[in-house]
Every structure is written in C-alpha cells, then in structure tokens.
Design an enzyme around this catalytic site. Structure first.
Site, PDB file in Angstrom:
ATOM      1  N   ASP A 110       0.766  -1.383  -0.038  1.00  0.00           N
ATOM      2  CA  ASP A 110      -0.135   0.121  -0.095  1.00  0.00           C
ATOM      3  C   ASP A 110       1.100   1.274  -0.005  1.00  0.00           C
ATOM      4  OD1 ASP A 110      -2.484  -1.619   0.229  1.00  0.00           O
ATOM      5  OD2 ASP A 110      -2.639  -1.005   2.337  1.00  0.00           O
ATOM      6  N   ARG A 160      -0.836  -0.684  -8.663  1.00  0.00           N
ATOM      7  CA  ARG A 160      -2.444  -0.386  -8.259  1.00  0.00           C
ATOM      8  C   ARG A 160      -2.508   1.081  -8.298  1.00  0.00           C
ATOM      9  NH1 ARG A 160      -3.236  -1.025  -2.324  1.00  0.00           N
ATOM     10  NH2 ARG A 160      -3.977  -3.275  -2.513  1.00  0.00           N
ATOM     11  N   THR A 202     -10.486   2.269  -7.753  1.00  0.00           N
ATOM     12  CA  THR A 202     -11.374   3.512  -7.614  1.00  0.00           C
ATOM     13  C   THR A 202     -12.968   2.934  -7.800  1.00  0.00           C
ATOM     14  OG1 THR A 202     -11.946   5.406  -8.465  1.00  0.00           O
ATOM     15  CG2 THR A 202     -11.204   3.655  -9.952  1.00  0.00           C
ATOM     16  N   HIS A 203     -13.755   3.747  -7.124  1.00  0.00           N
ATOM     17  CA  HIS A 203     -15.058   3.478  -7.155  1.00  0.00           C
ATOM     18  C   HIS A 203     -15.872   4.536  -8.217  1.00  0.00           C
ATOM     19  CE1 HIS A 203     -13.576   2.276  -3.142  1.00  0.00           C
ATOM     20  NE2 HIS A 203     -14.136   1.299  -3.462  1.00  0.00           N
ATOM     21  N   ARG A 264      -9.944   7.350   7.523  1.00  0.00           N
ATOM     22  CA  ARG A 264      -9.697   7.896   5.913  1.00  0.00           C
ATOM     23  C   ARG A 264     -11.000   7.501   5.221  1.00  0.00           C
ATOM     24  NH1 ARG A 264      -4.257   5.797   7.156  1.00  0.00           N
ATOM     25  NH2 ARG A 264      -4.701   3.625   6.456  1.00  0.00           N
ATOM     26  N   ARG A 265     -11.672   6.539   5.676  1.00  0.00           N
ATOM     27  CA  ARG A 265     -12.756   5.930   4.719  1.00  0.00           C
ATOM     28  C   ARG A 265     -13.946   7.091   5.258  1.00  0.00           C
ATOM     29  NH1 ARG A 265      -9.466   3.166   3.725  1.00  0.00           N
ATOM     30  NH2 ARG A 265      -9.394   4.697   2.177  1.00  0.00           N
TER      31      ARG A 265
HETATM   32  P1  FDA Z   1     -13.995   9.213  -5.184  1.00  0.00           P
HETATM   33  O1  FDA Z   1     -13.459   9.484  -3.992  1.00  0.00           O
HETATM   34  O2  FDA Z   1     -14.129  10.299  -6.168  1.00  0.00           O
HETATM   35  O3  FDA Z   1     -15.085   8.323  -5.024  1.00  0.00           O
HETATM   36  C1  FDA Z   1     -16.221   7.926  -6.306  1.00  0.00           C
HETATM   37  C2  FDA Z   1     -17.247   7.466  -5.654  1.00  0.00           C
HETATM   38  O4  FDA Z   1     -17.263   6.028  -4.969  1.00  0.00           O
HETATM   39  C3  FDA Z   1     -17.982   8.647  -4.632  1.00  0.00           C
HETATM   40  O5  FDA Z   1     -18.904   9.183  -5.296  1.00  0.00           O
HETATM   41  C4  FDA Z   1     -18.752   7.328  -3.609  1.00  0.00           C
HETATM   42  O6  FDA Z   1     -20.134   7.015  -4.490  1.00  0.00           O
HETATM   43  C5  FDA Z   1     -18.012   6.325  -3.572  1.00  0.00           C
HETATM   44  N1  FDA Z   1     -17.015   6.215  -2.515  1.00  0.00           N
HETATM   45  C6  FDA Z   1     -15.653   6.443  -2.496  1.00  0.00           C
HETATM   46  N2  FDA Z   1     -15.174   6.192  -1.230  1.00  0.00           N
HETATM   47  C7  FDA Z   1     -16.198   5.758  -0.461  1.00  0.00           C
HETATM   48  C8  FDA Z   1     -16.231   5.243   1.115  1.00  0.00           C
HETATM   49  N3  FDA Z   1     -15.229   5.566   1.821  1.00  0.00           N
HETATM   50  N4  FDA Z   1     -17.577   5.353   1.434  1.00  0.00           N
HETATM   51  C9  FDA Z   1     -18.656   5.015   0.622  1.00  0.00           C
HETATM   52  N5  FDA Z   1     -18.509   5.432  -0.854  1.00  0.00           N
HETATM   53  C10 FDA Z   1     -17.462   5.659  -1.416  1.00  0.00           C
HETATM   54  N6  FDA Z   1      -5.241   4.871  -1.171  1.00  0.00           N
HETATM   55  C11 FDA Z   1      -3.712   5.383  -0.585  1.00  0.00           C
HETATM   56  O7  FDA Z   1      -3.517   6.513  -0.325  1.00  0.00           O
HETATM   57  N7  FDA Z   1      -2.994   4.321  -0.473  1.00  0.00           N
HETATM   58  C12 FDA Z   1      -3.434   3.005  -0.807  1.00  0.00           C
HETATM   59  O8  FDA Z   1      -2.536   1.967  -0.818  1.00  0.00           O
HETATM   60  C13 FDA Z   1      -4.916   2.639  -1.310  1.00  0.00           C
HETATM   61  N8  FDA Z   1      -5.273   1.474  -1.293  1.00  0.00           N
HETATM   62  C14 FDA Z   1      -6.499   1.298  -2.128  1.00  0.00           C
HETATM   63  C15 FDA Z   1      -6.759  -0.009  -2.397  1.00  0.00           C
HETATM   64  C16 FDA Z   1      -7.910  -0.223  -2.976  1.00  0.00           C
HETATM   65  C17 FDA Z   1      -8.349  -1.506  -3.443  1.00  0.00           C
HETATM   66  C18 FDA Z   1      -8.962   0.956  -3.008  1.00  0.00           C
HETATM   67  C19 FDA Z   1     -10.333   0.814  -3.927  1.00  0.00           C
HETATM   68  C20 FDA Z   1      -8.500   2.214  -2.714  1.00  0.00           C
HETATM   69  C21 FDA Z   1      -7.112   2.180  -1.978  1.00  0.00           C
HETATM   70  N9  FDA Z   1      -6.931   3.607  -1.467  1.00  0.00           N
HETATM   71  C22 FDA Z   1      -5.653   3.790  -1.079  1.00  0.00           C
HETATM   72  C23 FDA Z   1      -7.947   4.738  -1.281  1.00  0.00           C
HETATM   73  C24 FDA Z   1      -8.042   5.542  -2.702  1.00  0.00           C
HETATM   74  O9  FDA Z   1      -6.917   6.377  -2.401  1.00  0.00           O
HETATM   75  C25 FDA Z   1      -9.140   6.561  -2.311  1.00  0.00           C
HETATM   76  O10 FDA Z   1      -9.116   7.385  -1.215  1.00  0.00           O
HETATM   77  C26 FDA Z   1     -10.655   5.822  -2.594  1.00  0.00           C
HETATM   78  O11 FDA Z   1     -10.521   4.824  -3.097  1.00  0.00           O
HETATM   79  C27 FDA Z   1     -11.758   6.937  -2.832  1.00  0.00           C
HETATM   80  O12 FDA Z   1     -11.539   7.263  -4.176  1.00  0.00           O
HETATM   81  P2  FDA Z   1     -12.215   6.789  -5.465  1.00  0.00           P
HETATM   82  O13 FDA Z   1     -11.161   6.587  -6.445  1.00  0.00           O
HETATM   83  O14 FDA Z   1     -13.218   5.615  -5.097  1.00  0.00           O
HETATM   84  O15 FDA Z   1     -12.887   8.183  -5.988  1.00  0.00           O
END
Ligand code: FDA
Length: 282
Positions: A110, A160, A202-203, A264-265
């Site tokens: 990570d 990743r 990413t979501h 963080r979440r």
């Molecule tokens: P964005 O934040 O724009 O979210 C897009 C949509 O997804 C939101 O509108 C919402 O609907 C949904 N969503 C996102 N987060 C949510 C949450 N917590 N609860 C509910 N809904 C949510 N970071 C890092 O710094 N180091 C790392 O090693 C990792 N490792 C990692 C592994 C995996 C498998 C994932 C999926 C994520 C990570 N992250 C991470 C976290 C990443 O950096 C980031 O903070 C989150 O994935 C949220 O960003 P999105 O890309 O989802 O986009």
C-alpha cells in the site's frame, strides 16, 4: 445508543481476526470476486511490533492457502518496520514475499503518506529484483506519480493506481479533485498500454467506464488488468463488473488497529457523516 465508531467500522472491516478475513474473502469468491487481505496496522513503535506484523502476515498466508480462497495480501511498510529502518522493512517484507511465493501468492505494498513515497518506491524496486510477486500502489494526487509510474513500468513492477487517501500539501499534490481525476485518467491509460498487470482501484464510475472503453479501443484483453474496490463500498458495482467478465478484487481489512483506516474512509465521503449520525440514534 450504539457505539457509533465500531458500528461504522463493521461496514468496512471483515472483523478482528484473520479467520474473519478469510471467511469474507471466501464469500466474495462465491460471487466471482477475488480478494486482497490487509492486516490493519501502521507506524509500529519498535522492532518487536514489526516482528509481530511479520508473524501475522505469515500466519495469514498459511490460512489463505489452507482455506483455498482466492486472495492476495496487502501490507504497509510502516507496519513492518519502515519507521525503524529501511533495511528492517526490506528484510521483513522479503520474508513475507518468500512465503507468498511458496503459495504462488502476490503481495501489494500500500502507499502511505508522502513522507514514505520515495522510500516505498525504492524498497519495492529493490525487492522486485528478487521477488517478482511484489507490486505497489501509486497515488494520482501526487505530482511525482507520473515519473514514478514511468520508472515502475520500466522495472516491470505491477502498479495499483489509487487517487490517494492522505492530506497532502499543495506544493506536492493536486489540490482540486478534477486535477486528481484527470491525472488518474492519464496514468490509467499509460498503465493499460505499458503496465504489468495493472490494477485500477477506484469506485469512480466515470473512470471505470473510461478504462473499459480505452481497453476495448486498444484491443487490451479483459484479463490484462483488474479493477479493485474496498470492502463495503459500491457492492452492486463489484458484482456487475464480475458479471461483465472483468477481473475485480476487493480489499478486505481486518484486525484491532482499525481506527486510522476508518478515519480515512470517513473523510472520503460526506454522506458517511450522515450514515454515522443516523446510526448513533437508531
Ligand atoms: P472518489 O473519492 O471520487 O469516489 C467515487 C465514488 O465512490 C463516490 O462518489 C462514492 O460514491 C464512492 N465512494 C468512495 N469512497 C467511499 C467511501 N469511503 N464510502 C462510501 N462510498 C465511497 N489510498 C492510498 O492512499 N493508498 C493505498 O494504498 C490505497 N489502497 C487502496 C486500495 C483499494 C483496493 C482501493 C479501492 C482504494 C485504495 N486507496 C488507497 C484509497 C483511495 O486512494 C481513495 O481514497 C478511495 O478509493 C476513494 O477514491 P475513489 O477513487 O473511489 O474516488
């Protein structure tokens, strides 16, 4: 009144034990979803705590293998001694990688806050020379990530790609979300064209759609990359990707040290504040 923090945590965390995590990974597998299990922990205080981390990861790899679940592992270098010394972290992760290779498993490092980015990249590139089963996460909010990704591609290290979950100053990170997303898109395309088995964690619906279209237009097979999401986030989208024939892996954290992960979440989504408040009084 319920204990609001632990109530909130249950959505995002498999439980406190490795058995909980292996069970949840098995449940995901039943729906065509792979897992990557993370033992929660970071910034350990001394070498003994780092050794405990090493022991737990060895036991976790054994448990995954015994249960026959489809799961890799994810870890943080500061859980395995990076704050104490870089050689200690390399030694501990190297032992984990040897064990993982025995089970034909893969280890993803990570990415933590920017205080560790350079060291993490150097550690993983060094480890990868002997252990091809290691990969690393890279954050699209950091200005340096384009150069890091070019280097990791050259070294054949699997990346990743994430947006980034820590608070970083504007001289080293994009401050606006649109810039973070744009950079994600650029780096994602670079990884799709030249990366070694990249993972798009990413979501974000728009970015996921863009990855699918770009891969199709460039004749990149569905199994040449994977999507990744977090446990408890966008469950329907996880199932849909599996049904569409894409590889999808869910990050399954477990352990007692869940507070930093949950915070963080919590910060990632405004709606989580309402979810939290509602559940205090339910
Ligand atoms: P964005 O934040 O724009 O979210 C897009 C949509 O997804 C939101 O509108 C919402 O609907 C949904 N969503 C996102 N987060 C949510 C949450 N917590 N609860 C509910 N809904 C949510 N970071 C890092 O710094 N180091 C790392 O090693 C990792 N490792 C990692 C592994 C995996 C498998 C994932 C999926 C994520 C990570 N992250 C991470 C976290 C990443 O950096 C980031 O903070 C989150 O994935 C949220 O960003 P999105 O890309 O989802 O986009």
């Amino acid at each position: 009144m319920k204990d609001p923090v632990s109530y909130f945590a249950r959505r995002y965390i498999a439980g406190e034990t490795r058995e909980d995590a292996v069970r949840v990974a098995g449940e995901l597998n039943e729906n065509g979803i792979s897992a990557t299990i993370d033992n929660l922990g970071e910034n350990v205080r001394d070498t003994i705590e780092a050794m405990n981390g090493l022991d737990e990861y060895r036991a976790l790899l054994r448990a995954i293998n015994e249960a026959g679940v489809d799961s890799t592992i994810s870890l943080k270098l500061t859980h395995l001694g990076l704050d104490q010394s870089q050689p200690l972290a390399i030694k501990n992760v190297s032992a984990i990688l040897k064990k993982a290779a025995k089970y034909k498993s893969f280890v993803r490092v990570d990415m933590e806050s920017s205080a560790y980015t350079g060291a993490a990249i150097e550690c993983v590139i060094e480890l990868h020379k002997e252990h091809p089963n290691v990969g690393i996460a890279v954050q699209s909010y950091l200005l340096r990530s384009k150069a890091d990704i070019e280097r990791l591609i050259e070294e054949g290290v699997s990346v990743r790609l994430v947006k980034g979950a820590y608070k970083e100053p504007p001289d080293i990170a994009f401050a606006e979300k649109t810039r973070v997303d744009e950079n994600y898109s650029t780096l994602m395309k670079e990884l799709l064209l030249h990366g070694n088995n990249p993972a798009f964690a990413t979501h974000d619906e728009a970015l996921i759609a863009e990855a699918k279209t770009f891969a199709k237009e460039n004749n990149i097979a569905k199994d040449a990359f994977e999507f990744q999401m977090l446990l408890g986030v966008r469950r329907k989208a996880q199932l849909q990707l599996a049904e569409e024939g894409y590889r999808i892996r869910v990050y399954v954290p477990y352990g007692k040290e869940w507070m930093a992960y949950i915070m963080r979440r919590f910060k990632e989504r405004k709606e989580n504040v309402w979810f939290f408040i509602k559940n205090i009084f339910e």
